[in-house]
Design a protein around this motif. Structure first.
Motif, mmCIF file in Angstrom:
data_model
loop_
_atom_site.group_PDB
_atom_site.id
_atom_site.type_symbol
_atom_site.label_atom_id
_atom_site.label_comp_id
_atom_site.label_asym_id
_atom_site.label_seq_id
_atom_site.Cartn_x
_atom_site.Cartn_y
_atom_site.Cartn_z
ATOM 1 N N MET A 1 0.813 -1.189 0.000
ATOM 2 C CA MET A 1 0.000 0.000 0.000
ATOM 3 C C MET A 1 0.853 1.247 0.000
ATOM 4 S SD MET A 1 -3.110 -0.774 2.518
ATOM 5 C CE MET A 1 -3.196 -2.474 2.958
ATOM 6 N N GLY A 2 2.130 1.141 0.029
ATOM 7 C CA GLY A 2 3.095 2.231 0.047
ATOM 8 C C GLY A 2 2.652 3.473 -0.656
ATOM 9 N N GLY A 3 3.482 4.230 -1.302
ATOM 10 C CA GLY A 3 3.152 5.535 -1.820
ATOM 11 C C GLY A 3 2.316 5.537 -3.083
ATOM 12 N N ASN A 4 1.765 4.447 -3.483
ATOM 13 C CA ASN A 4 1.003 4.372 -4.727
ATOM 14 C C ASN A 4 -0.422 4.862 -4.517
ATOM 15 O OD1 ASN A 4 -0.442 3.587 -6.996
ATOM 16 N ND2 ASN A 4 0.738 1.722 -7.290
ATOM 17 N N GLY A 5 -0.759 6.001 -5.148
ATOM 18 C CA GLY A 5 -2.086 6.578 -4.991
ATOM 19 C C GLY A 5 -3.197 5.658 -5.454
ATOM 20 N N THR A 6 -2.984 4.955 -6.576
ATOM 21 C CA THR A 6 -4.012 4.057 -7.091
ATOM 22 C C THR A 6 -4.278 2.919 -6.120
ATOM 23 O OG1 THR A 6 -3.365 4.573 -9.355
ATOM 24 C CG2 THR A 6 -4.633 2.577 -9.029
ATOM 25 N N CYS A 7 -3.230 2.393 -5.518
ATOM 26 C CA CYS A 7 -3.392 1.314 -4.548
ATOM 27 C C CYS A 7 -4.199 1.811 -3.348
ATOM 28 C CB CYS A 7 -2.028 0.805 -4.105
ATOM 29 S SG CYS A 7 -2.130 -0.607 -2.997
ATOM 30 N N ASN A 8 -3.895 3.020 -2.887
ATOM 31 C CA ASN A 8 -4.643 3.586 -1.768
ATOM 32 C C ASN A 8 -6.101 3.815 -2.146
ATOM 33 O OD1 ASN A 8 -2.475 3.563 -0.005
ATOM 34 N ND2 ASN A 8 -1.848 5.628 -0.544
ATOM 35 N N GLU A 9 -6.339 4.269 -3.368
ATOM 36 C CA GLU A 9 -7.719 4.466 -3.827
ATOM 37 C C GLU A 9 -8.445 3.129 -3.906
ATOM 38 O OE1 GLU A 9 -7.530 6.585 -7.519
ATOM 39 O OE2 GLU A 9 -6.500 8.285 -6.614
ATOM 40 N N ASP A 10 -7.762 2.108 -4.405
ATOM 41 C CA ASP A 10 -8.359 0.768 -4.481
ATOM 42 C C ASP A 10 -8.680 0.239 -3.094
ATOM 43 O OD1 ASP A 10 -8.057 0.856 -7.224
ATOM 44 O OD2 ASP A 10 -6.288 -0.447 -7.269
ATOM 45 N N THR A 11 -7.751 0.437 -2.170
ATOM 46 C CA THR A 11 -7.960 -0.022 -0.796
ATOM 47 C C THR A 11 -9.127 0.721 -0.162
ATOM 48 O OG1 THR A 11 -5.594 -0.500 -0.611
ATOM 49 C CG2 THR A 11 -6.835 -0.361 1.431
ATOM 50 N N GLN A 12 -9.201 2.012 -0.387
ATOM 51 C CA GLN A 12 -10.304 2.810 0.156
ATOM 52 C C GLN A 12 -11.637 2.351 -0.441
ATOM 53 O OE1 GLN A 12 -9.772 5.065 2.610
ATOM 54 N NE2 GLN A 12 -11.977 5.286 2.809
ATOM 55 N N ALA A 13 -11.640 2.042 -1.727
ATOM 56 C CA ALA A 13 -12.863 1.561 -2.380
ATOM 57 C C ALA A 13 -13.283 0.217 -1.788
ATOM 58 C CB ALA A 13 -12.651 1.440 -3.890
ATOM 59 N N GLN A 14 -12.317 -0.652 -1.534
ATOM 60 C CA GLN A 14 -12.637 -1.945 -0.927
ATOM 61 C C GLN A 14 -13.164 -1.771 0.489
ATOM 62 O OE1 GLN A 14 -12.738 -5.036 -2.297
ATOM 63 N NE2 GLN A 14 -12.425 -3.886 -4.176
ATOM 64 N N LEU A 15 -12.595 -0.807 1.215
ATOM 65 C CA LEU A 15 -13.061 -0.531 2.569
ATOM 66 C C LEU A 15 -14.518 -0.063 2.544
ATOM 67 C CD1 LEU A 15 -12.642 -0.125 5.598
ATOM 68 C CD2 LEU A 15 -11.653 2.119 5.059
ATOM 69 N N GLU A 16 -14.825 0.839 1.644
ATOM 70 C CA GLU A 16 -16.206 1.321 1.527
ATOM 71 C C GLU A 16 -17.152 0.185 1.165
ATOM 72 O OE1 GLU A 16 -16.271 4.726 -1.092
ATOM 73 O OE2 GLU A 16 -14.673 5.702 0.062
ATOM 74 N N LYS A 17 -16.706 -0.705 0.278
ATOM 75 C CA LYS A 17 -17.545 -1.846 -0.103
ATOM 76 C C LYS A 17 -17.790 -2.762 1.093
ATOM 77 C CE LYS A 17 -18.115 -5.578 -3.466
ATOM 78 N NZ LYS A 17 -19.344 -5.910 -2.820
ATOM 79 N N LEU A 18 -16.773 -3.011 1.902
ATOM 80 C CA LEU A 18 -16.951 -3.851 3.085
ATOM 81 C C LEU A 18 -17.974 -3.230 4.041
ATOM 82 C CD1 LEU A 18 -13.261 -4.904 3.794
ATOM 83 C CD2 LEU A 18 -15.146 -6.430 3.173
ATOM 84 N N HIS A 19 -17.869 -1.912 4.247
ATOM 85 C CA HIS A 19 -18.832 -1.239 5.122
ATOM 86 C C HIS A 19 -20.253 -1.322 4.556
ATOM 87 C CE1 HIS A 19 -16.348 0.415 8.268
ATOM 88 N NE2 HIS A 19 -15.500 0.932 7.394
ATOM 89 N N THR A 20 -20.383 -1.133 3.253
ATOM 90 C CA THR A 20 -21.693 -1.210 2.603
ATOM 91 C C THR A 20 -22.268 -2.620 2.709
ATOM 92 O OG1 THR A 20 -21.115 0.545 1.061
ATOM 93 C CG2 THR A 20 -22.916 -0.913 0.415
ATOM 94 N N ASP A 21 -21.435 -3.610 2.425
ATOM 95 C CA ASP A 21 -21.891 -5.002 2.500
ATOM 96 C C ASP A 21 -22.302 -5.372 3.927
ATOM 97 O OD1 ASP A 21 -21.394 -5.210 -0.201
ATOM 98 O OD2 ASP A 21 -19.587 -6.435 0.010
ATOM 99 N N ALA A 22 -21.541 -4.904 4.914
ATOM 100 C CA ALA A 22 -21.884 -5.190 6.311
ATOM 101 C C ALA A 22 -23.233 -4.562 6.660
ATOM 102 C CB ALA A 22 -20.798 -4.669 7.246
ATOM 103 N N ALA A 23 -23.452 -3.337 6.219
ATOM 104 C CA ALA A 23 -24.726 -2.666 6.489
ATOM 105 C C ALA A 23 -25.884 -3.382 5.801
ATOM 106 C CB ALA A 23 -24.652 -1.205 6.030
ATOM 107 N N GLU A 24 -25.668 -3.850 4.580
ATOM 108 C CA GLU A 24 -26.719 -4.574 3.865
ATOM 109 C C GLU A 24 -27.044 -5.895 4.555
ATOM 110 O OE1 GLU A 24 -25.407 -4.817 -0.200
ATOM 111 O OE2 GLU A 24 -25.918 -2.725 -0.582
ATOM 112 N N CYS A 25 -26.022 -6.588 5.037
ATOM 113 C CA CYS A 25 -26.263 -7.838 5.773
ATOM 114 C C CYS A 25 -27.048 -7.562 7.048
ATOM 115 C CB CYS A 25 -24.947 -8.535 6.101
ATOM 116 S SG CYS A 25 -24.197 -9.351 4.685
ATOM 117 N N ALA A 26 -26.721 -6.479 7.730
ATOM 118 C CA ALA A 26 -27.451 -6.122 8.947
ATOM 119 C C ALA A 26 -28.908 -5.799 8.625
ATOM 120 C CB ALA A 26 -26.776 -4.947 9.644
#
Length: 65
Positions: A1-26
């Motif tokens: 995840m080092g200094g690569n902006g795209t990697c950080n954006e991808d990680t942030q997108a995955q984080l948002e998806k996990l939060h969304t999926d958790a909320a949908e399951c709830a």
């Protein structure tokens, strides 16, 4: 995840998806009438929440470097 902006954006997108999926399951859990289905979606929501926490920790760790 080092200094690569795209990697950080991808990680942030995955984080948002996990939060969304958790909320949908709830939400599904709250709407479910069958006890087994409620139990399943409770476990899924909990698991996805833990995964999101792990991703958040990884993001925080990568920002410290």
């Amino acid at each position: 995840m080092g200094g690569n902006g795209t990697c950080n954006e991808d990680t942030q997108a995955q984080l948002e998806k996990l939060h969304t999926d958790a909320a949908e399951c709830a939400l599904i859990r709250d709407l479910a009438t069958a006890p087994k289905k409620r139990e399943l979606f409770t476990r899924l929501a909990d698991h996805l929440t833990v995964l999101a926490s792990e991703v958040e920790r990884a993001i925080a760790d990568s920002m410290k470097r």
